[in-house]
Design a protein around this motif. Structure first.
Motif, PDB file in Angstrom:
ATOM      1  N   PHE A 175       0.838  -1.198   0.000  1.00 44.74           N
ATOM      2  CA  PHE A 175       0.000   0.000   0.000  1.00 44.74           C
ATOM      3  C   PHE A 175       0.878   1.256   0.000  1.00 44.74           C
ATOM      4  CE2 PHE A 175      -2.380   3.380   2.048  1.00 44.74           C
ATOM      5  CZ  PHE A 175      -3.589   3.338   1.378  1.00 44.74           C
ATOM      6  N   VAL A 176       1.876   1.289   0.881  1.00 45.23           N
ATOM      7  CA  VAL A 176       2.758   2.450   0.993  1.00 45.23           C
ATOM      8  C   VAL A 176       3.607   2.608  -0.270  1.00 45.23           C
ATOM      9  CG1 VAL A 176       4.739   3.389   2.265  1.00 45.23           C
ATOM     10  CG2 VAL A 176       2.786   2.423   3.510  1.00 45.23           C
ATOM     11  N   GLU A 177       4.112   1.503  -0.790  1.00 43.65           N
ATOM     12  CA  GLU A 177       4.935   1.534  -2.003  1.00 43.65           C
ATOM     13  C   GLU A 177       4.154   2.136  -3.174  1.00 43.65           C
ATOM     14  OE1 GLU A 177       7.724  -1.846  -3.794  1.00 43.65           O
ATOM     15  OE2 GLU A 177       5.600  -2.410  -3.814  1.00 43.65           O
ATOM     16  N   PHE A 178       2.929   1.696  -3.348  1.00 38.34           N
ATOM     17  CA  PHE A 178       2.124   2.231  -4.451  1.00 38.34           C
ATOM     18  C   PHE A 178       1.609   3.630  -4.130  1.00 38.34           C
ATOM     19  CE2 PHE A 178       2.581  -1.906  -6.177  1.00 38.34           C
ATOM     20  CZ  PHE A 178       2.436  -1.734  -7.542  1.00 38.34           C
ATOM     21  N   GLY A 179       1.455   3.941  -2.851  1.00 41.17           N
ATOM     22  CA  GLY A 179       1.120   5.311  -2.463  1.00 41.17           C
ATOM     23  C   GLY A 179       2.233   6.256  -2.871  1.00 41.17           C
ATOM     24  N   LEU A 180       3.466   5.818  -2.679  1.00 42.03           N
ATOM     25  CA  LEU A 180       4.613   6.612  -3.090  1.00 42.03           C
ATOM     26  C   LEU A 180       4.646   6.769  -4.613  1.00 42.03           C
ATOM     27  CD1 LEU A 180       7.197   8.104  -2.310  1.00 42.03           C
ATOM     28  CD2 LEU A 180       8.383   5.912  -2.365  1.00 42.03           C
ATOM     29  N   LEU A 181       4.325   5.696  -5.327  1.00 39.96           N
ATOM     30  CA  LEU A 181       4.268   5.777  -6.791  1.00 39.96           C
ATOM     31  C   LEU A 181       3.245   6.833  -7.228  1.00 39.96           C
ATOM     32  CD1 LEU A 181       5.014   4.740  -9.650  1.00 39.96           C
ATOM     33  CD2 LEU A 181       3.190   3.044  -9.364  1.00 39.96           C
ATOM     34  N   GLY A 182       2.047   6.786  -6.660  1.00 43.91           N
ATOM     35  CA  GLY A 182       1.014   7.769  -6.999  1.00 43.91           C
ATOM     36  C   GLY A 182       1.444   9.189  -6.658  1.00 43.91           C
ATOM     37  N   THR A 183       2.110   9.333  -5.510  1.00 42.15           N
ATOM     38  CA  THR A 183       2.603  10.644  -5.082  1.00 42.15           C
ATOM     39  C   THR A 183       3.633  11.185  -6.065  1.00 42.15           C
ATOM     40  OG1 THR A 183       2.233  10.087  -2.758  1.00 42.15           O
ATOM     41  CG2 THR A 183       3.810  11.838  -3.202  1.00 42.15           C
ATOM     42  N   LEU A 184       4.567  10.338  -6.450  1.00 43.70           N
ATOM     43  CA  LEU A 184       5.615  10.787  -7.372  1.00 43.70           C
ATOM     44  C   LEU A 184       5.067  11.118  -8.756  1.00 43.70           C
ATOM     45  CD1 LEU A 184       8.467   8.310  -6.398  1.00 43.70           C
ATOM     46  CD2 LEU A 184       8.339  10.753  -5.888  1.00 43.70           C
ATOM     47  N   LEU A 185       4.175  10.282  -9.260  1.00 35.81           N
ATOM     48  CA  LEU A 185       3.605  10.536 -10.586  1.00 35.81           C
ATOM     49  C   LEU A 185       2.834  11.851 -10.615  1.00 35.81           C
ATOM     50  CD1 LEU A 185       2.275   6.969 -11.503  1.00 35.81           C
ATOM     51  CD2 LEU A 185       4.190   8.172 -12.586  1.00 35.81           C
ATOM     52  N   THR A 186       2.023  12.074  -9.595  1.00 37.94           N
ATOM     53  CA  THR A 186       1.210  13.290  -9.551  1.00 37.94           C
ATOM     54  C   THR A 186       2.081  14.520  -9.326  1.00 37.94           C
ATOM     55  OG1 THR A 186      -0.581  11.953  -8.649  1.00 37.94           O
ATOM     56  CG2 THR A 186      -0.846  14.329  -8.518  1.00 37.94           C
ATOM     57  N   SER A 187       3.078  14.386  -8.470  1.00 38.23           N
ATOM     58  CA  SER A 187       3.998  15.509  -8.240  1.00 38.23           C
ATOM     59  C   SER A 187       4.714  15.888  -9.528  1.00 38.23           C
ATOM     60  CB  SER A 187       5.024  15.137  -7.162  1.00 38.23           C
ATOM     61  OG  SER A 187       4.384  14.901  -5.934  1.00 38.23           O
ATOM     62  N   TYR A 188       5.080  14.884 -10.300  1.00 38.10           N
ATOM     63  CA  TYR A 188       5.752  15.148 -11.584  1.00 38.10           C
ATOM     64  C   TYR A 188       4.847  15.953 -12.517  1.00 38.10           C
ATOM     65  CZ  TYR A 188       8.045  14.353 -16.046  1.00 38.10           C
ATOM     66  OH  TYR A 188       8.641  14.528 -17.263  1.00 38.10           O
ATOM     67  N   THR A 189       3.576  15.606 -12.567  1.00 38.99           N
ATOM     68  CA  THR A 189       2.670  16.357 -13.458  1.00 38.99           C
ATOM     69  C   THR A 189       2.518  17.797 -12.981  1.00 38.99           C
ATOM     70  OG1 THR A 189       0.657  15.671 -12.292  1.00 38.99           O
ATOM     71  CG2 THR A 189       1.377  14.301 -14.118  1.00 38.99           C
ATOM     72  N   ILE A 190       2.552  18.006 -11.676  1.00 39.23           N
ATOM     73  CA  ILE A 190       2.443  19.369 -11.138  1.00 39.23           C
ATOM     74  C   ILE A 190       3.693  20.173 -11.490  1.00 39.23           C
ATOM     75  CG2 ILE A 190       2.389  20.721  -9.005  1.00 39.23           C
ATOM     76  CD1 ILE A 190       0.510  18.515  -7.885  1.00 39.23           C
ATOM     77  N   VAL A 191       4.858  19.571 -11.297  1.00 38.33           N
ATOM     78  CA  VAL A 191       6.120  20.246 -11.599  1.00 38.33           C
ATOM     79  C   VAL A 191       6.191  20.604 -13.083  1.00 38.33           C
ATOM     80  CG1 VAL A 191       8.635  19.897 -11.730  1.00 38.33           C
ATOM     81  CG2 VAL A 191       7.383  19.255  -9.668  1.00 38.33           C
ATOM     82  N   ARG A 192       5.652  19.757 -13.933  1.00 39.70           N
ATOM     83  CA  ARG A 192       5.653  20.005 -15.378  1.00 39.70           C
ATOM     84  C   ARG A 192       4.530  20.950 -15.810  1.00 39.70           C
ATOM     85  NH1 ARG A 192       9.122  18.410 -19.060  1.00 39.70           N
ATOM     86  NH2 ARG A 192       7.384  17.994 -20.398  1.00 39.70           N
ATOM     87  N   ASN A 193       3.771  21.482 -14.856  1.00 39.41           N
ATOM     88  CA  ASN A 193       2.622  22.343 -15.157  1.00 39.41           C
ATOM     89  C   ASN A 193       1.653  21.666 -16.113  1.00 39.41           C
ATOM     90  OD1 ASN A 193       3.251  24.550 -13.510  1.00 39.41           O
ATOM     91  ND2 ASN A 193       4.656  25.354 -15.034  1.00 39.41           N
ATOM     92  N   ALA A 194       1.447  20.371 -15.912  1.00 39.19           N
ATOM     93  CA  ALA A 194       0.579  19.608 -16.806  1.00 39.19           C
ATOM     94  C   ALA A 194      -0.583  18.982 -16.045  1.00 39.19           C
ATOM     95  CB  ALA A 194       1.400  18.523 -17.494  1.00 39.19           C
ATOM     96  N   LEU A 195      -0.931  19.556 -14.896  1.00 37.97           N
ATOM     97  CA  LEU A 195      -1.995  18.963 -14.094  1.00 37.97           C
ATOM     98  C   LEU A 195      -3.357  19.284 -14.703  1.00 37.97           C
ATOM     99  CD1 LEU A 195      -2.631  17.299 -11.598  1.00 37.97           C
ATOM    100  CD2 LEU A 195      -2.871  19.433 -10.343  1.00 37.97           C
ATOM    101  N   GLN A 196      -3.955  18.244 -15.241  1.00 39.76           N
ATOM    102  CA  GLN A 196      -5.301  18.313 -15.805  1.00 39.76           C
ATOM    103  C   GLN A 196      -5.990  17.007 -15.436  1.00 39.76           C
ATOM    104  OE1 GLN A 196      -4.853  18.777 -20.018  1.00 39.76           O
ATOM    105  NE2 GLN A 196      -3.487  20.513 -19.825  1.00 39.76           N
ATOM    106  N   LEU A 197      -7.260  16.921 -15.681  1.00 43.65           N
ATOM    107  CA  LEU A 197      -7.983  15.689 -15.394  1.00 43.65           C
ATOM    108  C   LEU A 197      -7.346  14.509 -16.117  1.00 43.65           C
ATOM    109  CD1 LEU A 197     -10.306  14.124 -14.134  1.00 43.65           C
ATOM    110  CD2 LEU A 197     -11.720  14.794 -16.099  1.00 43.65           C
ATOM    111  N   GLN A 198      -6.955  14.705 -17.369  1.00 40.24           N
ATOM    112  CA  GLN A 198      -6.352  13.619 -18.135  1.00 40.24           C
ATOM    113  C   GLN A 198      -5.044  13.144 -17.510  1.00 40.24           C
ATOM    114  OE1 GLN A 198      -7.713  11.887 -20.860  1.00 40.24           O
ATOM    115  NE2 GLN A 198      -6.073  10.516 -20.219  1.00 40.24           N
ATOM    116  N   SER A 199      -4.253  14.069 -16.979  1.00 39.95           N
ATOM    117  CA  SER A 199      -2.981  13.653 -16.375  1.00 39.95           C
ATOM    118  C   SER A 199      -3.219  12.867 -15.088  1.00 39.95           C
ATOM    119  CB  SER A 199      -2.068  14.855 -16.123  1.00 39.95           C
ATOM    120  OG  SER A 199      -2.675  15.787 -15.262  1.00 39.95           O
TER     121      SER A 199
END
Length: 124
Positions: A40-64
């Motif tokens: 659970f924690v391992e995949f929580g970290l995966l979700g956190t990193l993926l979403t953080s990456y989209t924010i850093v890239r200024n690409a946060l949209q519903l599709q991302s």
């Protein structure tokens, strides 16, 4: 190997038991619980990193966000499928637990971003 993994996991059980027993009750911290919690924690970290990456890239949209969820689900299915090859068997419940961890990580990042967005100073 499985025996090495089991020995490491039992060491973690001893280490984490005092932290988890107040939550799950005395005697309820098991190797099985620790392994599920780790996924659970391992995949929580995966979700956190993926979403953080989209924010850093200024690409946060519903599709991302949907892409982050899709990638996480795919990783969970592949991870569980690999267990078939190692003769450990696989369970749909594990895929769902992994995916729930990823969704929790994604939701946490979106919540923090939302809070920070509302707290930002107004542009003068």
């Amino acid at each position: 190997t499985i025996p090495d993994s089991r020995a490491k996991s039992l060491g973690i059980v001893k280490l984490i038991t005092p932290l988890l027993e107040p939550i799950v009750g005395g005697g309820n911290v098991t190797d099985h619980l620790i392994r599920k919690l780790a996924h659970f924690v391992e995949f929580g970290l995966l979700g956190t990193l993926l979403t953080s990456y989209t924010i850093v890239r200024n690409a946060l949209q519903l599709q991302s966000v949907i892409n982050c969820m899709s990638f996480s689900l795919t990783a969970a299915v592949i991870d569980e499928s690999l267990q078939i090859l190692s003769n450990r068997g696989s369970q749909v419940q594990d895929v769902l637990l992994d995916f729930l961890g990823a969704i929790s990580g994604i939701a946490l990042v979106l919540l923090i971003r939302s809070i920070l967005w509302r707290l930002r100073p107004p542009n003068g």
